[in-house]
Enzyme design. Structure first.
Site, PDB file in Angstrom:
ATOM      1  N   ASP A 154       4.107  11.071   2.180  1.00 48.02           N
ATOM      2  CA  ASP A 154       4.059  11.726   3.483  1.00 48.02           C
ATOM      3  C   ASP A 154       5.119  11.159   4.419  1.00 48.02           C
ATOM      4  OD1 ASP A 154       1.898  13.207   2.574  1.00 48.02           O
ATOM      5  OD2 ASP A 154       0.437  11.743   3.312  1.00 48.02           O
ATOM      6  N   ASP A 208       0.857  -1.194   0.000  1.00 46.95           N
ATOM      7  CA  ASP A 208       0.000   0.000   0.000  1.00 46.95           C
ATOM      8  C   ASP A 208       0.892   1.243   0.000  1.00 46.95           C
ATOM      9  OD1 ASP A 208      -1.891   1.970   0.287  1.00 46.95           O
ATOM     10  OD2 ASP A 208      -2.740   1.220   2.160  1.00 46.95           O
TER      11      ASP A 208
END
Length: 341
Positions: A276, A270
């Protein structure tokens, strides 16, 4: 005016940005227009700002997160999770609901995301100015574009005036960093799509996102220098790693003005929060060891981000510094990498 003492290890980083409640569907393939698919659903915390703050804290930095939250279960979730990771939360209370995101993740870990800003849109320069105590002592301030750019701009202006490093992640891809904010950024960290969007916005020229990464290093460096002449550009390239470009007069401890850093080998499931993770880890590394060469911090952030893709989710998938050390060895965190060729 107080200035930052680089020898003071207590200086924190400040992340100004968004918190979202993520609604995630895992599907075999990303849905096409008009298509209804079956998938597995889960929900959890996200938002670029909170993801990056969580990554920074778990990478070992004292972290303050400045945001706007609704007076609802989503806001309560943010407060609980920030407390759990030792993040100091400075949150404006909004009448709007806490931000949300709808995320689809396919079998190869690719994703499509739609964001409802909610309370994130309520963050104001006035609230930012009220946080001057932490902004005046921060070593690094990190912002994105899921909250009003004028609020991030206020944070950059205040922190920069006290000697802090300003780092802008110009994401999401459809958001535009205004010229005044762009001018205050010491470092920008776009992915390929974001790079092309900002290049067209600021220079009026279109670039092909499909071929950007395949350009030779000198050509890509030239584009970076045109996009941000005064600062460093780190173009994240997913599994291929990243490209770093510095202005000639400010190499940030590096021996070379531009170079690539290869991606780390992991078993990705994923990629939702990988960008981020990179940004939070890079900010943490810069704050933790301001004397090390920039390439050392980038390599650490690259490995941190890669490891984050082995877990599902966004903020909850952020590894800890000890996890990165265990996977990649002490070299990942101690700043002993050789300079790039």
């Amino acid at each position: 005016m107080e200035s930052i003492n680089p020898e003071d290890p207590s200086r924190p980083i400040v992340v100004v940005g968004s918190f979202n409640v993520d609604h995630v569907w895992t599907v075999a393939a990303l849905p096409r227009a008009g298509e209804t698919l079956s998938g597995e659903y889960h929900t959890g915390p996200g938002g670029k700002g909170f993801n990056q703050a969580t990554a920074a804290a778990r990478a070992g930095a004292e972290t303050t997160f400045v945001c706007a939250l609704g007076d609802d279960p989503g806001g309560a979730l943010a407060r609980s999770l920030a407390h759990g990771d030792g993040i100091e939360l400075r949150a404006l209370r909004s009448h709007a609901p806490t931000g949300t995101a709808g995320i689809y993740v396919d079998a190869e870990g690719r994703n499509s995301i739609v964001i409802g800003p909610g309370a994130n849109a309520a963050l104001t320069p006035g609230f930012i100015d009220a946080q001057r105590d932490c902004l005046q002592r921060t070593r690094v301030v990190l912002g994105q574009l899921e909250t009003p750019a004028i609020a991030v701009q206020a944070a950059f202006a205040q922190a920069r005036g006290h000697g802090a490093l300003t780092m802008l992640n110009p994401a999401p891809a459809d958001a535009i960093a205004p010229a005044a904010l762009w001018a205050l950024a010491d470092i920008v960290t776009p992915n390929e799509s974001e790079f092309c969007t900002q290049f067209e916005r600021h220079l009026g020229e279109r670039l092909d996102v499909q071929t950007l990464a395949s350009q030779d290093d000198a050509a890509l460096h030239s584009l970076c220098r045109r996009l941000l002449p005064h600062g460093s550009v780190v173009v994240t390239l997913g599994a291929a790693g990243c490209f770093v470009s510095h202005p000639a007069e400010s190499l940030r401890g590096d021996a070379h003005p531009h170079y690539r850093v290869a991606g780390a080998s992991v078993d990705a499931i994923d990629t939702t929060g990988a960008g981020d993770a990179f940004n939070g880890a890079l900010a943490a590394a810069l704050a933790r060891d301001p004397h090390a060469g920039f390439h050392q911090h980038v390599r650490y952030a690259n490995r941190y981000a890669a490891l984050s893709t082995e877990c599902a989710g966004a903020a909850t998938a952020m590894p800890r510094d000890t996890d990165v050390r265990a996977r990649f060895g002490e070299i990942a965190a101690t700043g002993t990498h050789p300079a790039p060729p």
